[in-house]
Structure formats: structure tokens, C-alpha cells
Write an enzyme that holds these catalytic residues in place. Structure first.
Site, PDB file in Angstrom:
ATOM      1  N   ASN A   1       0.959  25.422  -9.565  1.00 25.51           N
ATOM      2  CA  ASN A   1       0.644  24.038  -9.910  1.00 25.51           C
ATOM      3  C   ASN A   1       0.128  24.015 -11.332  1.00 25.51           C
ATOM      4  OD1 ASN A   1       0.990  22.447  -7.284  1.00 25.51           O
ATOM      5  ND2 ASN A   1      -0.174  24.272  -6.662  1.00 25.51           N
ATOM      6  N   GLU A   2       1.048  23.759 -12.244  1.00 24.15           N
ATOM      7  CA  GLU A   2       0.726  23.812 -13.663  1.00 24.15           C
ATOM      8  C   GLU A   2       0.039  22.521 -14.099  1.00 24.15           C
ATOM      9  OE1 GLU A   2       0.919  26.466 -15.156  1.00 24.15           O
ATOM     10  OE2 GLU A   2       2.725  27.620 -14.739  1.00 24.15           O
ATOM     11  N   PRO A   3      -0.528  22.486 -15.324  1.00 21.16           N
ATOM     12  CA  PRO A   3      -1.147  21.258 -15.826  1.00 21.16           C
ATOM     13  C   PRO A   3      -0.229  20.057 -15.595  1.00 21.16           C
ATOM     14  CG  PRO A   3      -1.510  23.027 -17.370  1.00 21.16           C
ATOM     15  CD  PRO A   3      -0.638  23.588 -16.289  1.00 21.16           C
TER      16      PRO A   3
ATOM     17  N   SER B   1      -0.054  18.692 -12.561  1.00 22.75           N
ATOM     18  CA  SER B   1       0.135  18.592 -11.101  1.00 22.75           C
ATOM     19  C   SER B   1      -0.953  17.688 -10.528  1.00 22.75           C
ATOM     20  CB  SER B   1       0.006  19.973 -10.440  1.00 22.75           C
ATOM     21  OG  SER B   1       0.962  20.851 -10.956  1.00 22.75           O
TER      22      SER B   1
ATOM     23  N   THR C   1       2.312  30.458 -18.854  1.00 21.70           N
ATOM     24  CA  THR C   1       2.552  31.247 -17.638  1.00 21.70           C
ATOM     25  C   THR C   1       3.759  32.161 -17.844  1.00 21.70           C
ATOM     26  OG1 THR C   1       1.664  29.471 -16.300  1.00 21.70           O
ATOM     27  CG2 THR C   1       3.089  31.049 -15.178  1.00 21.70           C
TER      28      THR C   1
END
Ligand code: F6R
Length: 639
Positions: A163-165, A167, A182
């Protein structure tokens, strides 16, 4: 050790409970024990334990401990149901990079978990089937009774799962695009950024938050900034891990490095009464100077009082006394004579004047850390007539691109042809290497001869670097420590053979000074293992006579620098020396322009080194000390 959060006035800035453990192993073992307790309790009730599992480096020791308990204590996994957080997309399960492979290697194939109880997102789906698969994944978690314990690592973007920025809190299992940070962090394992998938399937934030217990582990300095923001910052979707503040049964398990930016550690005087020893006072004064933009000798009682340092100035003030004391301490760290200044009063110098000249060993984890991290000091030691040896601890072979190995093989084949060397293997070397490089995609690791060639490339560069500084070849040592030679990014732990090699070289040279990389934020852990081997070797040797005369200095490398208050020796570098240092770094051609292990920092190693050294000099200058072009910094290790 049972996992329990420490909460007191010291944690007043913190919005997620955490426990700071003595070492990653200690923390991981405690996590494993909590999991084992749940499994056993559920067994006694005739029920399943439902675990949410993570991959990555953070939980590896947890899995090791679970395997140990299975083997030695009979812990059974028959009643365990698992759901993994995520998988790259697309990703075949039999790829060395798949999380399916990771989980089987690290845990599943070593325990008795039934195959049908294992769930990992499927990286082989058709894109049109992903939505349905994800909805089903959520349903299966619910049908299993929900996650009892979810274990997590944290990415430097603040991701949990993938869940990247961006999300949102309500996100569920779905396909996502990976953040560039990432992907860069993963590029080492994939041998280059271009090979890292751009997408993944991950559980959502809300899927994770529905777990009844969440244990997040973070190890090492590189996680410190994101841990601080996650625990102390506002909840926001730019750092998805902050949503964990809304979960009532979450615990962060941190080592000292990962916890080092929390207010209680970074600015401890802001969270209650404090012991004002020399180190803490120095730390507070340096911080106060930076906050007020003033030099040490210009700080006033008001500056102390108005910035939360009233206790310090009341107990040890007035400001004038504290300022003078700290100014002198900082002044005494500066020396242009890292090997000691012969025939000079050394009572206020970081190093002893005698013996002179000194025998010195610079331990360099990779073949370029010596010049990148302490090239200026290396140059001074040689110019000041000390007998300087460099011991390269690892071959550094995995950081060389295939095309470079091929270029050298081509050179050898051409040489053999032109100069009539009739050795078939040399004449065909280029073709042999080309085939081996093509076969690598399947094997996942380089053929041994290519690894050897890559090691030789770095060896030649290291020699050229040393020659440019001015040491003779017999003072250059290649240790080729075995822990490194896995051919993969993941290395073995330090073993007796590694320690013995380090011991032997110390015994052979009987140094008065040892320099070692104390650079623990190196992303692949090689520096850490190299340092562990030196610490162990020095401990083994410490009762030998020659060791009584030996001082150990720690430098920091390409990844970060000591804080000003920690520095015990600061060696100025003149503009000319800085250019000589740069020239020595340039000899490491395979690590220039486009390197295999770039990390997130786009600057080349020589630029990082110069920026860091200039920054240290600027900080000293701003504190009101002399203004230098650049400075290298060291901390002494007392064994
Ligand atoms: C792994 C995962 C990621 C990692 C995170 C930290 O399944 O979903 O969120 O936990 O990237 O990785 P390491 O532990 O390698 O630092």
C-alpha cells in the site's frame, strides 16, 4: 521476552505503542513466541490460528525461530492458516523473485503446514481475473475467521504490504503500482531496476486493519525517518502506515537504529528530565545552535530557556560556562594528524603522538569504501609517513554488470589472438562468458567464473585506487571473506572462517590503528557483517600484547554520517586533497555513472562523499569553529 510496549512521559509524542529491543534477533524471537503461543492456544481449543504474513528482510528471523521451534520443540503448524500480504505482478511462482518462493524457502517447506492452508496472491493471473481473485481473497480471510495476527515490515515510503503513498484507509486487496522508491529498494535483488515489476497485488489498508493484532518490525537506521513519521506524525494517506494509529492492538518492534529518530531519543530533553552528561549536553547544544542559527559561543541563557533546555542551564549554567566547555570539546576533535602529531603535546588531541610512524589497517567492506569514506584521511596518513595497509573484506563481485565482465573477457580473447597465446579457453573466453551470462536468467546467480571475473575487475580498481593514494602493492590485502560469496544479494551470516581471516591479518600487521566501517545503514547489510567480524576478531585478540597499543576508529561510508555530537576525530580535507580523493574514487570505474546498487540517492558515490564531507565542515563552521573545505569524521570504539 514477552512483547509489551513501554509507555511513560517519554512517549508523549508517540501515537503507536512500541517496544525497543536489544537486537533484531531478540525482537524477532519475541514475535515468533507470540505467534507460537497463539498456535498452541488454538490447538488446545481445537481451532485454527490465522496468520497474515509478510516477506522482505524484516521477518526472516521470525521464520527462523518458528522453524527452530518446530524442529526442536515439536511446534506443529497443522492448525495454521496463512494469508500473505502481497505478490509482485506479473510473477511466476517458481521465479527466485516470487514471494511464493520466498515463503516456501523461508518457512513453509520446513514446517508441517498443510498446503491447502497457504494463501498468497497469484502473480500469474490474467489481468481481467485480478478483481475477482482479490474479492475472493478478502472472502477467504473472513471465512477463515479473520486474521488473528498480522506481521508487517515497513517500506521507506511508509508502505505496509504494497500500500504505497496515496492508498486510502478503506482500500482492500487489489492490484497496485509500485512506488519508484520501493522499486529502487528492490532493484538489488532483481539485479537492476529495469527487472523489478511495476505492479503488485496487495492486501489493502482496511484488510490489514481488520487483523485482531498487528506486529510491525523495523530494523536499522534506514527505517528511522519513516518510523518517526509513522509513530509521531498525523494520519495521512501519503504515509499509509500512519493508519495503524487507528488500530487498537498494534505494536511496533524496533531496534535502536529504527527508533533513533523518535523524539524520546532524538530530543530527549523535550520529554522530561534528563541526565546531563558530556554527550547529552553536546547533543543538546549542537541542536540548539542549529535551531537558533547561532554559533556555540553566542548562545544565551534565554536561548536555553526558550527551547526546552531550562533544566540544563539551571543545573550547569550559566550559558557562558556550558558554551565554553562544549566549544572546547568540539575544537579538540579537529586534527590534521589522524595518526597523531609527532613530538607535539597530545593531551587535547584525538590521537596519541607516539609511536610514530604507526602501522595502520584500513578495513574496507567493499573494494571502494576506503577511498569513498575516508579517502582524505587515507591520503594524510600516507603523506605523514605511516605504514598504511588496506584490507578489502569482500570481493564486491555482485555489484559489477554482466556487460563489464564480458568486456574484460573480450579483452582477454583479443589479447590471446593478437599475441598468439594458443590457449583455447582464453581465445574462447568471450563466447563462454556470453553463454553463461545468458543462462543466468534461469539460474538466478552468476556462473562461478563470471563471479571471479567480476571480483577481479573490482580488485584491479582497488589496486589502482591505492596506487593513486601512494601505497605499495604489498600493503594491499584482499580477504575475500566467505560469507559474501553466495552469488546473491542475500549473504550468509558471519562465521568462524570470516572472523579467522580478519584475526590473521590483524595478527600479521600488529596495527596501532584500525579503521573500520561503522556504516550500519548500508542497505544490504554487508558493512554490518564486516564490522561484526572485526569486533569479534578484536575481542578474540584483545589480550595479546600488541593490541594494548591498538586504537580502533569507525568511519561511515556512502550511506550516512556520524552526528556532530558523536564525532571524536574530525579530519579536515583541503581543496587539493579533495581532488586527490575524487581521483582515487574515480579508479572504481565499475561503480561509476550507472551503478548496480544505486539506492534511492541519484548522486554518484564521489558526489555523495564530497557533499557529506563538505556538510560536516559546514556544520563545524556554523557552530563557530574554523571553516574548512571538507571534513571526514570518526568515532573511537573502546574494546
Ligand atoms: C512484504 C511487504 C513489504 C515489506 C516492506 C519492508 O511482504 O509487503 O511491505 O514488509 O517493504 O521490507 P524489508 O523488510 O525488506 O525492509
Amino acid at each position: 521476552m514477552a512483547l509489551k510496549a513501554t509507555q511513560s512521559e517519554k512517549t508523549m509524542y508517540e501515537r503507536i505503542p512500541s517496544v525497543i529491543v536489544g537486537s533484531p534477533s531478540e525482537g524477532a524471537i519475541a514475535v515468533a513466541h507470540e505467534i507460537a503461543d497463539l498456535i498452541k492456544q488454538r490447538q488446545s481449543e481445537g481451532r485454527n490460528a490465522v496468520l497474515g504474513l509478510a516477506t522482505g528482510s524484516s521477518p526472516v528471523r521470525v521464520y527462523d525461530e518458528l522453524i527452530r521451534m518446530h524442529r526442536q520443540e515439536g511446534l506443529s503448524f497443522k492448525n495454521v492458516v496463512t494469508f500473505n500480504l502481497d505478490e509482485y505482478y506479473p510473477m511466476p511462482p517458481d521465479s527466485v523473485h516470487s514471494y511464493v518462493n520466498f515463503m516456501h524457502e523461508q518457512l513453509f517447506r520446513h514446517v508441517d503446514i498443510p498446503a491447502e492452508n497457504i494463501h498468497i496472491p497469484d502473480g500469474t493471473l490474467d489481468q481481467s481475473d485480478v478483481f475477482e481473485f482479490c474479492a475472493n481473497y478478502e472472502r477467504k480471510i473472513e471465512e477463515a475467521g479473520g486474521l488473528d495476527i498480522q506481521i508487517l515490515g515497513i517500506g521507506r515510503t511508509g508502505h505496509i504490504g504494497f500500500n504505497e503513498p496515496g492508498s486510502i484507509r478503506d482500500s482492500i486487496t487489489r492490484m497496485v503500482t509500485l512506488d519508484i522508491i520501493t522499486r529502487r529498494d528492490a532493484s538489488a535483488t532483481f539485479f537492476g531496476l529495469n527487472n523489478v515489476p511495476r505492479r503488485a497485488i496487495t492486501m489493502g489498508v482496511s484488510t490489514i486493519l481488520r487483523a485482531r493484532r498487528i506486529l510491525l518490525m523495523a530494523w536499522g537506521d534506514s527505517k528511522a525517518p519513516i518510523i518517526q513519521k509513522t509513530i509521531e506524525g498525523p494520519v495521512n494517506d501519503q504515509i499509509p502506515a500512519t493508519f495503524l494509529q487507528e488500530h487498537k492492538n498494534t505494536l511496533f518492534i524496533l531496534d535502536d537504529g529504527a527508533a533513533s529518530h523518535l523524539t524520546r531519543n532524538r530530543l530527549p530533553w523535550l520529554v522530561g528530565s534528563h541526565e546531563w552528561d558530556d554527550f547529552n549536553t553536546r547533543k543538546a547544544v549542537v541542536w540548539l545552535c542549529q535551531k537558533t542559527g547561532k554559533a556555540v559561543l553566542k548562545l544565551t541563557d534565554e536561548d536555553y530557556n526558550e527551547n526546552g533546555l531550562g533544566e540544563l542551564v539551571t543545573e550547569h549554567g550559566p550559558a557562558y560556562n556550558i558554551n565554553i566547555k562544549i566549544f572546547n570539546q568540539l575544537q579538540h576533535t579537529i586534527t590534521g594528524w589522524p595518526g597523531g602529531k609527532p613530538n607535539a603535546d597530545d593531551s587535547n588531541r584525538p590521537e596519541r603522538q607516539s609511536p610514530f610512524p604507526k602501522r595502520v589497517i584500513i578495513f574496507s567492506p567493499h573494494p571502494d569504501d576506503d577511498v569513498i569514506s575516508m579517502g582524505g584521511t587515507f591520503i594524510r596518513l600516507v603523506d605523514q609517513s605511516h605504514e598504511v595497509h588496506v584490507a578489502y573484506q569482500t570481493s564486491g563481485n555482485i555489484a559489477v554488470f554482466d556487460e563489464d565482465a564480458l568486456r574484460f573477457a573480450d579483452f582477454i580473447s583479443d589479447y590471446a589472438e593478437i599475441f598468439d597465446v594458443s590457449d583455447e579457453s582464453l581465445l574462447n573466453l568471450y563466447n563462454t562468458f556470453k553463454k553463461a551470462a545468458e543462462a543466468k536468467a534461469e539460474a538466478g546467480v552468476d556462473a562461478p567464473e563470471i563471479r571471479a571475473m567480476k571480483g577481479l575487475i573490482r580488485r584491479g580498481e582497488a589496486k589502482a585506487g591505492c596506487r593513486s593514494v601512494g601505497i605499495p602493492d604489498e600493503q594491499i590485502h584482499f580477504l575475500n571473506m566467505p560469507f559474501y560469496e553466495t552469488g546473491k544479494v542475500k549473504k550468509d551470516p558471519v562465521g568462524p572462517a570470516d572472523i579467522k581471516i580478519v584475526e590473521d591479518i590483524i595478527r600479521q600487521i600488529k596495527p596501532h590503528q584500525i579503521y573500520a566501517a561503522g556504516d550500519l545503514a548500508d542497505p544490504h547489510g554487508t558493512h554490518k557483517v564486516c564490522l561484526e567480524a572485526i569486533f569479534a576478531a578484536v575481542q578474540n585478540l584483545k589480550n595479546e600484547d600488541f593490541m594494548k597499543d591498538c586504537w580502533v576508529w569507525l568511519y561511515r561510508g556512502a550511506w550516512h554520517e556520524w552526528d556532530i555530537e558523536e564525532i571524536e576525530m574530525a579530519v579536515p580535507i583541503s581543496p587539493e586533497e579533495l581532488i586527490r580523493k575524487r581521483t582515487a574514487i574515480f579508479k572504481h570505474q565499475s561503480q561509476k555513472d550507472n551503478v548496480m546498487f544505486q539506492g534511492t540517492d541519484k548522486r554518484e558515490f564521489w558526489e555523495r562523499a564530497e557533499d557529506r564531507n563538505r556538510n560536516t565542515a559546514r556544520l563545524y563552521d556554523e557552530l563557530g569553529l574554523a571553516e574548512y573545505e571538507a571534513m571526514e569524521a570518526f568515532v573511537r570504539w573502546h574494546f
